[in-house]
Design a protein around this motif. Structure first.
Motif, PDB file in Angstrom:
ATOM      1  N   ILE A 240       0.858  -1.171   0.000  1.00  0.00           N
ATOM      2  CA  ILE A 240       0.000   0.000   0.000  1.00  0.00           C
ATOM      3  C   ILE A 240       0.895   1.222   0.000  1.00  0.00           C
ATOM      4  O   ILE A 240       1.827   1.304   0.806  1.00  0.00           O
ATOM      5  CB  ILE A 240      -0.917   0.015   1.236  1.00  0.00           C
ATOM      6  CG1 ILE A 240      -1.842  -1.201   1.204  1.00  0.00           C
ATOM      7  CG2 ILE A 240      -1.733   1.300   1.294  1.00  0.00           C
ATOM      8  CD1 ILE A 240      -2.623  -1.405   2.466  1.00  0.00           C
TER       9      ILE A 240
ATOM     10  N   PRO B  39      -6.198   4.105  -2.126  1.00  0.00           N
ATOM     11  CA  PRO B  39      -5.799   3.712  -0.764  1.00  0.00           C
ATOM     12  C   PRO B  39      -4.307   3.884  -0.523  1.00  0.00           C
ATOM     13  O   PRO B  39      -3.473   3.492  -1.335  1.00  0.00           O
ATOM     14  CB  PRO B  39      -6.218   2.234  -0.689  1.00  0.00           C
ATOM     15  CG  PRO B  39      -7.360   2.134  -1.638  1.00  0.00           C
ATOM     16  CD  PRO B  39      -7.013   3.046  -2.781  1.00  0.00           C
TER      17      PRO B  39
ATOM     18  N   ARG C  79      -1.436   5.255   3.072  1.00  0.00           N
ATOM     19  CA  ARG C  79      -1.341   5.512   4.511  1.00  0.00           C
ATOM     20  C   ARG C  79      -0.246   6.544   4.752  1.00  0.00           C
ATOM     21  O   ARG C  79       0.620   6.780   3.918  1.00  0.00           O
ATOM     22  CB  ARG C  79      -1.043   4.239   5.287  1.00  0.00           C
ATOM     23  CG  ARG C  79       0.211   3.520   4.840  1.00  0.00           C
ATOM     24  CD  ARG C  79       0.407   2.239   5.652  1.00  0.00           C
ATOM     25  NE  ARG C  79       1.467   1.433   5.061  1.00  0.00           N
ATOM     26  CZ  ARG C  79       1.327   0.169   4.718  1.00  0.00           C
ATOM     27  NH1 ARG C  79       0.191  -0.446   4.908  1.00  0.00           N
ATOM     28  NH2 ARG C  79       2.332  -0.488   4.196  1.00  0.00           N
TER      29      ARG C  79
ATOM     30  N   ARG D 238     -12.694   4.308   2.245  1.00  0.00           N
ATOM     31  CA  ARG D 238     -12.157   3.071   2.811  1.00  0.00           C
ATOM     32  C   ARG D 238     -11.288   3.429   4.007  1.00  0.00           C
ATOM     33  O   ARG D 238     -10.364   4.233   3.902  1.00  0.00           O
ATOM     34  CB  ARG D 238     -11.304   2.320   1.786  1.00  0.00           C
ATOM     35  CG  ARG D 238     -10.607   1.114   2.402  1.00  0.00           C
ATOM     36  CD  ARG D 238      -9.645   0.440   1.448  1.00  0.00           C
ATOM     37  NE  ARG D 238      -8.863  -0.585   2.135  1.00  0.00           N
ATOM     38  CZ  ARG D 238      -7.907  -1.302   1.554  1.00  0.00           C
ATOM     39  NH1 ARG D 238      -7.610  -1.118   0.278  1.00  0.00           N
ATOM     40  NH2 ARG D 238      -7.230  -2.201   2.241  1.00  0.00           N
TER      41      ARG D 238
ATOM     42  N   VAL E 274      -4.885   2.715   6.798  1.00  0.00           N
ATOM     43  CA  VAL E 274      -5.086   2.718   5.349  1.00  0.00           C
ATOM     44  C   VAL E 274      -6.387   3.455   5.040  1.00  0.00           C
ATOM     45  O   VAL E 274      -7.425   3.214   5.666  1.00  0.00           O
ATOM     46  CB  VAL E 274      -5.157   1.282   4.803  1.00  0.00           C
ATOM     47  CG1 VAL E 274      -5.460   1.297   3.313  1.00  0.00           C
ATOM     48  CG2 VAL E 274      -3.845   0.551   5.074  1.00  0.00           C
ATOM     49  N   HIS E 275      -6.338   4.374   4.056  1.00  0.00           N
ATOM     50  CA  HIS E 275      -7.522   5.134   3.710  1.00  0.00           C
ATOM     51  C   HIS E 275      -7.502   5.512   2.236  1.00  0.00           C
ATOM     52  O   HIS E 275      -6.452   5.734   1.649  1.00  0.00           O
ATOM     53  CB  HIS E 275      -7.649   6.387   4.576  1.00  0.00           C
ATOM     54  CG  HIS E 275      -6.440   7.285   4.536  1.00  0.00           C
ATOM     55  ND1 HIS E 275      -5.252   6.957   5.143  1.00  0.00           N
ATOM     56  CD2 HIS E 275      -6.230   8.483   3.940  1.00  0.00           C
ATOM     57  CE1 HIS E 275      -4.367   7.930   4.948  1.00  0.00           C
ATOM     58  NE2 HIS E 275      -4.931   8.861   4.204  1.00  0.00           N
ATOM     59  N   GLY E 276      -8.683   5.570   1.646  1.00  0.00           N
ATOM     60  CA  GLY E 276      -8.845   5.984   0.263  1.00  0.00           C
ATOM     61  C   GLY E 276     -10.225   6.587   0.098  1.00  0.00           C
ATOM     62  O   GLY E 276     -11.143   6.283   0.870  1.00  0.00           O
TER      63      GLY E 276
END
Length: 307
Positions: free
Chosen positions: A14, A50, A52, A70, A91-93
């Motif tokens: 990621i 996604p 981080r 997400r 983790v983000h999107g």
């Protein structure tokens, strides 16, 4: 966009982003950045893939429009006024609806966790532990308050007035307190934290308490109810560093602060930081900075002459 990815990740990785592309850690505890969602997302088709952040805490405040977000392994579809909090390592999107209106506030993690701000930690701990989606009422008083503080940060950020960094830091804390109050209003501030990012947040809090005690990774892991191997894997996965490096970096940061901002002699600093031998402190410092403590103090223009 103030962020850009590190070199192209492998197929199972990621992306790990750093502010302004910096691979190193952010040491400035007063760091605050703000921008609107449009400038951040419209150039990318309103989609942020996604990824981080290692040592950044982010708040996405959406006032109108919608987003599919997400957060770690969960996906949320949100419409209208919401705040989304993203602790370091989570983790983000995002997939925003076009013309979504809102602000993105980014804070350096040390601003939220270092010893000088210990009083605020009980209030913000729940925000720092796990990613959260926080609903606001369209005409609610706390939403108006949140918008006001963000507008003030944006104004301070773009004007070179006296004390701008401090003002941004104070206003950022006001934003976080507003979020905490909204959590309390919905009765969800005490929800459990079991995700990897929550474990990482708990580890950082333990480091803040015990870095002077020179705990081993095994000791930290025991307090978190996990194994040293798992904690090390977690740090490598989310921070791109070993678990051992986290308390070592915190110890080094405190040493630098003492050398620059206090008149303590080197022996006093060494003992205050838990070193039984000042010579070992000097070796530790030089190994990590390339400078002796005395040279570092001299190059940072600290005047040791008594007043």
């Amino acid at each position: 966009m103030p962020t850009r990815p590190r070199p192209e990740p492998g197929p199972t990785q990621i992306p790990h982003f750093g502010l302004y592309g910096e691979a190193g850690s952010i040491e400035d505890p007063a760091f605050v950045h703000i921008e609107n969602i449009t400038s951040r997302s419209s150039a990318h088709g309103w989609v942020i893939k996604p990824h981080r952040h290692g040592r950044m805490f982010q708040v996405i405040c959406m006032f109108s429009g919608g987003v599919e977000v997400r957060l770690d392994e969960q996906v949320h579809a949100l419409q209208g006024p919401w705040a989304i909090t993203i602790p370091p390592g989570a983790v983000h999107g995002f997939r925003f609806e076009p013309d979504t209106v809102g602000m993105v506030l980014t804070l350096a993690e040390p601003m939220l966790t270092d010893e000088a701000h210990r009083r605020s930690q009980p209030y913000f701990e729940t925000l720092l532990s796990t990613p959260k989606t926080i609903a606001f009422e369209q005409n609610g008083a706390l939403l108006a308050q949140l918008q006001h503080f963000l507008q003030q940060i944006d104004r301070e950020f773009n004007r070179p007035d006296t004390g701008r960094a401090l003002m941004c830091e104070w206003l950022a804390r006001a934003v976080l307190m507003t979020l905490r109050r909204q959590l309390d209003l919905h009765g969800i501030s005490a929800e459990s934290a079991t995700t990897p990012s929550a474990t990482l947040a708990a580890f950082r809090q333990q480091v803040e308490t015990h870095f002077r005690d020179h705990w081993s990774v095994v000791e930290y892991a025991a307090t978190l109810g996990t194994s040293a191997a798992r904690l090390n894997r977690l740090c490598k996965q989310l921070l791109d560093k070993t678990a051992k490096a986290v308390p070592q970096e915190r110890l080094l940061l405190e040493a630098k602060r003492r050398l620059i901002y206090t008149r303590s002699n080197l022996d006093e600093i060494a003992y205050d930081l838990g070193f039984q031998d000042p010579a070992y402190f000097s070796r530790f410092f030089k190994r990590n900075t390339g400078l002796t403590p005395g040279r570092f103090r001299s190059e940072n223009n600290f005047d040791t002459t008594p007043e």
